[in-house]
Write an enzyme that holds these catalytic residues in place. Structure first.
Site, mmCIF file in Angstrom:
data_model
loop_
_atom_site.group_PDB
_atom_site.id
_atom_site.type_symbol
_atom_site.label_atom_id
_atom_site.label_comp_id
_atom_site.label_asym_id
_atom_site.label_seq_id
_atom_site.Cartn_x
_atom_site.Cartn_y
_atom_site.Cartn_z
ATOM 1 N N ASP A 97 5.226 -4.366 -4.323
ATOM 2 C CA ASP A 97 3.860 -4.032 -4.705
ATOM 3 C C ASP A 97 2.892 -5.139 -4.311
ATOM 4 O O ASP A 97 3.198 -6.309 -4.489
ATOM 5 C CB ASP A 97 3.853 -3.873 -6.235
ATOM 6 N N HIS A 123 -1.515 -6.153 -4.283
ATOM 7 C CA HIS A 123 -2.910 -5.826 -4.539
ATOM 8 C C HIS A 123 -3.744 -6.722 -3.649
ATOM 9 O O HIS A 123 -3.548 -7.935 -3.644
ATOM 10 C CB HIS A 123 -3.233 -6.010 -6.020
ATOM 11 N N CYS A 150 -0.096 -3.711 -11.651
ATOM 12 C CA CYS A 150 -1.509 -3.999 -11.404
ATOM 13 C C CYS A 150 -2.159 -4.924 -12.437
ATOM 14 O O CYS A 150 -2.753 -5.933 -12.050
ATOM 15 C CB CYS A 150 -2.313 -2.716 -11.299
ATOM 16 N N HIS A 160 -4.336 -1.065 -3.795
ATOM 17 C CA HIS A 160 -2.930 -1.143 -4.217
ATOM 18 C C HIS A 160 -2.159 -0.720 -2.979
ATOM 19 O O HIS A 160 -2.573 0.233 -2.312
ATOM 20 C CB HIS A 160 -2.538 -0.098 -5.252
ATOM 21 N N GLN A 202 9.197 -2.221 -7.345
ATOM 22 C CA GLN A 202 8.250 -1.854 -6.290
ATOM 23 C C GLN A 202 7.948 -3.075 -5.430
ATOM 24 O O GLN A 202 7.779 -4.174 -5.966
ATOM 25 C CB GLN A 202 6.923 -1.398 -6.899
ATOM 26 N N LYS A 251 -6.687 7.686 -0.942
ATOM 27 C CA LYS A 251 -5.438 7.000 -0.591
ATOM 28 C C LYS A 251 -4.812 7.566 0.680
ATOM 29 O O LYS A 251 -5.138 8.668 1.111
ATOM 30 C CB LYS A 251 -4.434 7.117 -1.736
ATOM 31 N N ARG A 257 9.604 3.163 -16.487
ATOM 32 C CA ARG A 257 8.839 4.373 -16.805
ATOM 33 C C ARG A 257 9.732 5.332 -17.567
ATOM 34 O O ARG A 257 10.865 5.573 -17.155
ATOM 35 C CB ARG A 257 8.329 5.037 -15.513
HETATM 36 ZN ZN ZN Z 1 -1.332 -1.356 -8.447
#
Ligand code: ZN
Ligand code: ZN
Length: 580
Positions: free
Chosen positions: A327, A329, A278, A455, A325, A409, A307
């Site tokens: 991912d 945004h 992000c 997200h 990911q 979410k 992580r």
């Molecule tokens: Zn994010």
């Protein structure tokens, strides 16, 4: 974590009762055993026991025999309320030190409930079946070590797991699925197919992709990336590390730092490896003044993140320390939010359908107690999430108060071939990050406004998704996802020239094919192609050469007989195109 008494289903009551029976049988066989707790869990129950010796599989069988006797005796479960002093007396006589500790913690409460069935008394406030005889089918399944109450300085208990059902048929089906799940374990399949390894020398929770596994990943990523481009996403890429100041600004350091790999450079500047993508995307958004006419902006990255997960929770591809990911945004105007969510939901379903996951569970998580953002923000975002699903007539469950502190979410779980649920896609509204990074756009009114941000990830973690795929298909991937699609097997060395010709035509037609040369018997080579779960086998000998044809064997349909190479090519190309 454990359920409240009023949440117990009939099956929970039965399984919890079976936990009592387990403890009762253990006490008969090991009178010095000390009792911990015995709750129902998702697939059955466990009981934590402290024993002078370690239980073995053979011991479990003996305990089961004793349990059978208790079930047959059909003892009723009788709950009695006693004073704390009386409870203490009962369990002191039995030298149940863990129970005494629990009684001490109940101090101040009024009466304490004890439950008796036959010769066995337990300290328990939970509901039970009427009598032991109702436990029609049970099985002890495994033993693990567990610290008393999960505290590392406490004694280690032996946690005996088991399951129970109200009929033998249900138990048999459960055990069959469990065996099947073992066979499908992606760690086992990954090894058999030579897809990946995890090497303790290299560090726990880190994946090494071998050629075929790396190719599967490439196929997954290629498909997903192309689909993003078709839907108006822009590719972006942030750096792997960022200065700590950014993680302070994003808030990650205040709630996620212990899961991050943090280090210092020579000049004593602190950096951290990204656990999420992000902040990088926020910083890219900020590089220009955006106009309302530029929105929505959809930034996509196959973002590799690290992580620092505890070693105890690492599990194959499902829980790792370094993963990727898919991912994105999405930055949009408030009035665009609902349409954006709808198109993300469509996108998610299209991708999951394509990979063969047609069954899904959808949850919307709403505002938790401690949260940021205005009532209006939450209402608008939660309505947008719900409307997006309602408009598509998609069923969902509402998890009240389980949203993140920064926004509501949607979570999408997929069900695999064995009916097991896997966490997969997520769509999250975020009121915090646009604020923290001071994101703006110029509105139609010429004033500055804050964009709304989502997200979202469809596969979630590519690693975990691969693990799910391997278990769903038991390693027998559809043709479009198979790293090797066709195995060519010449009967003898004299057939190798023809085999080579066939290989070249297949490759020129876009297939991933390989020859299994005749270093081994024909039977052994056919078996190898089968173990490697290659979708098609083409066997070539004298008969095929004479007829200028190929003999085809399909992994799913078996022997297909002789056919012209051109016919096979058309058929297989169609199979790939439709991603069957
Ligand atoms: Zn994010
Ligand atoms: Zn109980």
């Amino acid at each position: 974590m454990s359920k409240l008494a009023e949440q117990y289903t009939d099956l929970d009551k039965l399984r919890h009762s079976c936990a009592h029976v387990l403890a009762q049988a253990v006490k008969r066989k090991y009178p010095t055993a000390k009792l911990g707790i015995g709750p129902p869990v998702e697939d059955g129950f466990f009981y934590d026991l402290h024993l002078p010796e370690s239980l073995t599989e053979a011991d479990l069988e003996e305990i089961e025999k004793e349990m059978e006797k208790i079930v047959k005796a059909d003892y009723p479960f009788e709950k009695k309320m006693v004073s704390p002093a009386e409870a203490r007396k009962i369990f002191k006589e039995k030298n149940e030190t863990f129970k005494l500790e629990m009684i001490d913690q109940l101090e101040g409460s009024e009466d304490i409930s004890v439950v008796v069935d036959g010769d066995f008394t337990d300290l328990c406030k939970y509901p039970h079946a009427h009598s032991t005889g109702l436990i029609k089918a049970f099985k002890l399944t495994s033993i693990a070590g567990a610290y008393w109450r999960g505290i590392e300085t406490n004694p280690v208990m032996q946690r005996v797991y088991g399951t129970a059902f109200s009929s033998k048929k249900e138990l048999d089906e459960f055990l069959r699925l469990r065996e099947e799940a073992k066979k499908r374990d992606h760690r086992k399949i990954g090894k058999e197919l030579d897809f990946f390894s995890i090497q303790e020398d290299g560090g726990p929770g880190l994946i090494f992709y071998h050629p075929k596994g790396a190719y599967l990943r490439h196929l997954i990523e290629q498909f997903v990336k192309e689909e993003h481009l078709k839907r108006g996403y822009d590719f972006v890429m942030g750096p792997q590390i960022l200065k700590s100041d950014i993680w302070v600004r994003s808030g990650h350091f205040s709630y996620y730092k212990e899961n991050m790999f943090v280090f210092k450079t020579e000049d004593e500047k602190e950096y951290a490896i990204k656990p999420m993508n992000c902040p990088g995307h926020m910083l890219i958004y900020r590089t220009q003044m955006r106009s309302y006419r530029n929105l929505p902006l959809r930034f996509f990255e196959m973002g590799n993140v690290c992580r620092n997960e505890k070693s105890g929770v690492l599990h194959g591809l499902l829980r790792v320390r370094n993963f990727t990911q898919d991912d994105a945004h999405i930055f949009c105007l408030p009035e665009q939010l609902e349409a954006e969510i709808e198109s993300v939901v469509d996108f998610v379903f299209f991708v999951l359908d394509t990979f063969g996951f047609k069954e899904r569970e959808i949850e919307i998580s709403t505002r938790p107690e401690n949260s940021i953002g205005t009532d209006n923000d939450w209402k608008r975002a939660t309505d947008a999430l719900q409307n997006a699903l309602k408009n598509k007539k998609i069923e969902y469950q509402v998890c009240e108060g389980e949203g993140a502190f920064y926004g509501p979410k949607i979570d999408i779980k997929i069900k695999d071939a064995l009916g097991r649920s896997w966490q997969c896609s997520t769509i999250q509204c975020d009121f915090a990050l646009p604020e923290r990074f001071d994101l703006e756009y110029t509105g139609a009114d010429g004033a500055k406004h804050r964009p709304v941000m989502l997200h979202r990830a469809i596969l979630g973690s590519v690693e975990r998704f691969m693990g799910t795929l391997l278990e769903h298909y038991a390693g027998a991937l559809p043709l479009w996802l198979s790293p090797v699609q066709i195995s060519l097997i010449p009967v003898a060395q004299t057939h190798e020239v023809y085999t080579q010709e066939v290989l070249e035509i297949l490759r020129a037609s876009g297939f991933r094919a390989e020859i299994q040369v005749s270093t081994d018997t024909l039977g052994a080579r056919i078996r190898r192609a089968q173990t490697e779960k290659i979708p098609y086998m083409i066997v070539l000998g004298d008969k095929e050469i004479q007829a200028k044809k190929i003999a085809v064997r399909s992994r799913s349909l078996g022997d297909q007989g002789q056919m012209a190479l051109s016919d096979f090519v058309l058929k297989a190309q169609e199979e790939i195109k439709t991603r069957r």
